[in-house]
Design a protein around this motif. Structure first.
Motif, short mmCIF file in Angstrom:
data_model
loop_
_atom_site.label_atom_id
_atom_site.label_comp_id
_atom_site.label_asym_id
_atom_site.label_seq_id
_atom_site.Cartn_x
_atom_site.Cartn_y
_atom_site.Cartn_z
N ALA A 58 27.76 41.16 12.69
CA ALA A 58 27.44 42.33 11.78
C ALA A 58 28.68 43.48 11.60
N ILE A 59 29.13 43.63 12.44
CA ILE A 59 30.39 44.60 12.48
C ILE A 59 31.54 44.13 11.70
N THR A 60 31.72 42.71 12.24
CA THR A 60 32.89 42.12 11.32
C THR A 60 32.56 42.10 10.08
N ARG A 61 31.52 41.72 9.68
CA ARG A 61 31.10 41.43 8.21
C ARG A 61 31.35 42.90 7.52
N GLY A 62 30.98 43.91 8.19
CA GLY A 62 31.16 45.43 7.55
C GLY A 62 32.63 45.76 7.29
N TYR A 287 20.80 52.59 8.94
CA TYR A 287 20.90 52.11 7.62
C TYR A 287 19.91 50.64 7.70
N LEU A 288 19.35 50.63 6.42
CA LEU A 288 18.50 49.18 6.36
C LEU A 288 18.66 48.83 4.77
N PHE A 289 18.76 47.52 4.80
CA PHE A 289 18.66 46.84 3.20
C PHE A 289 17.33 46.40 3.12
N ALA A 320 26.72 48.44 8.01
CA ALA A 320 27.24 49.78 7.31
C ALA A 320 27.83 50.71 8.27
N ASN A 321 27.44 50.71 9.41
CA ASN A 321 28.38 51.60 10.28
C ASN A 321 30.03 51.36 10.42
#
Length: 392
Positions: A58-62, A287-289, A320-321
């Motif tokens: 998730a961090i990599t994608r952001g 954050y939430l989608f 998001a972060n």
């Protein structure tokens, strides 16, 4: 007829051999790339394998989405160089050193696990390398006592989270005597301090503080002690797999008790490990989608075709972060006009008007407060059929 000179022959032969050698040497070297010289490298240290790999993903994608946006808008292009810390503090420190010394990164993003961040913090402060955390919430990561603090964060902060969890349990369940079950590491210790402070502020007692290890498969003894001491609710602080073991142990005991948690369960497919009872755990998010038409969700799907539904984004808070942290870091580098660490640090205090995924940031950092997010940016959520949704 002119006389042939041996010196002339040698010179001609040497010239031909020299030219050939020069051509061969040139083919072994990479072509000069002016753009590569201008590229600013950002380092990432995170758990990219193991039980926290979904969080690292998730961090990599952001970060990737943010870099794509920045590079498309012109200016100095950014490049991400990643290292897997495997949730190991020692490996995290080695990774940070490698990124700084071998890769020459301008700044480091990372610290998924609080213990890993604590290992990296002294090094980056000593070397004057800006370090921005998109996940690890240990209060002391940013509040580290350094005279010149190079550590910033776009994430939750344990002390604020503990206050929010306490208030949540009181407001929603009338909690009077909560029990704590905390992972036995620096993250658990950080939250123990925060939770005790929140309870003391309200003049509340607790039913006990129990610790457990990340590889424990049964925590019934610890939970039994909390139950016998009159716990009417539980604070849980641990990542995905350990929290799942807490839930399974509660099921074995047949103890149905309100549970409020730090955001650890959001780091993976929690209910696949914990079972249906995992949906009872209410946890913090930044954050939430919630809408598949969200423009950022659409961009995620375009960039990562394996994301088909909202349930495939676990966790959105990591995306998001990291996205917002990268935009803030890039804005500081642009403002500094340099990749010099002290210059970037000073610029971090001056940036404003940065439109992120979570919010628009106006002077998000000061030398006294290097956390960009506060309690007003938190929301509570839980898993429902594999998807993280807000508590209604």
């Amino acid at each position: 007829m002119p006389i042939s000179s041996p010196f002339r022959k040698i010179t001609r032969r040497a010239a031909l051999l020299g030219a050939a050698a020069a051509l061969m040497f040139a083919t072994t070297l990479p072509a000069h790339d002016a753009r590569a010289e201008d590229t600013v490298k950002l380092g990432l240290v995170a758990a990219l394998s193991g039980q926290s790999a979904k969080s690292g993903e998730a961090i990599t994608r952001g970060i990737t989405l943010a870099i794509d946006k920045i590079n498309a808008e012109g200016g100095k292009p950014l490049e991400l160089v990643s290292r897997d810390d495997e949730s190991n503090p020692g490996k995290g420190l080695v990774a940070a050193r490698e990124l700084a010394q071998r890769e020459g990164v301008a700044a480091i993003i990372g610290g998924l696990d609080t213990p890993v961040s604590f290992a990296i913090v002294p090094y980056v402060n000593q070397q004057k390398i800006p370090f921005i955390g998109p996940w690890a919430a240990g209060t002391g990561i940013t509040k580290n006592g350094a005279e010149e603090n190079y550590v910033f964060r776009v994430s939750a902060v344990d002390e604020y989270v503990d206050e929010a969890i306490t208030e949540y349990l009181i407001a929603n369940y009338g909690a009077k005597k909560p029990g704590m079950i905390l992972i036995n590491n620096p993250w658990g210790e950080s939250n123990e301090k925060g939770l005790l402070k929140a309870l003391e502020k309200r003049g509340m007692e607790h039913a006990g503080i129990e610790k457990f290890e990340s590889n424990d498969v049964d925590v019934v003894p610890q939970l039994t002690r909390l139950k016998e001491n009159g716990a009417d609710s539980l604070f849980v602080v641990a990542n995905v797999a350990p929290t799942a073991q807490v839930i399974k142990s509660l099921d074995r005991m047949g103890w149905d008790v309100p549970i409020s948690s730090h955001w650890g369960p959001a780091g993976g497919r929690f209910t696949e490990l914990a079972g249906k009872s995992g949906e009872k755990v209410h946890f913090i998010q930044t954050y939430l989608f919630t809408d598949p038409a969200n423009p950022m969700f659409v961009k995620l799907q375009e960039k990562f075709p394996e994301i088909e539904t909202l349930a495939d984004v676990t966790p959105a808070t990591g995306i998001a972060n990291a996205y917002d942290a990268t935009l803030l870091l890039a804005a500081a580098i642009e403002k500094a006009g340099s990749t010099d660490g002290p210059a970037i640090r000073e610029a971090m205090y001056e940036i404003s008007g940065v439109e992120g995924m979570i919010k628009t940031y106006d002077k998000p950092f000061t030398p006294d407060d290097q956390d960009a997010l506060g309690p007003e940016d938190y929301t509570f959520a839980h898993f429902v059929e594999g998807q993280i949704i807000p508590i209604k």
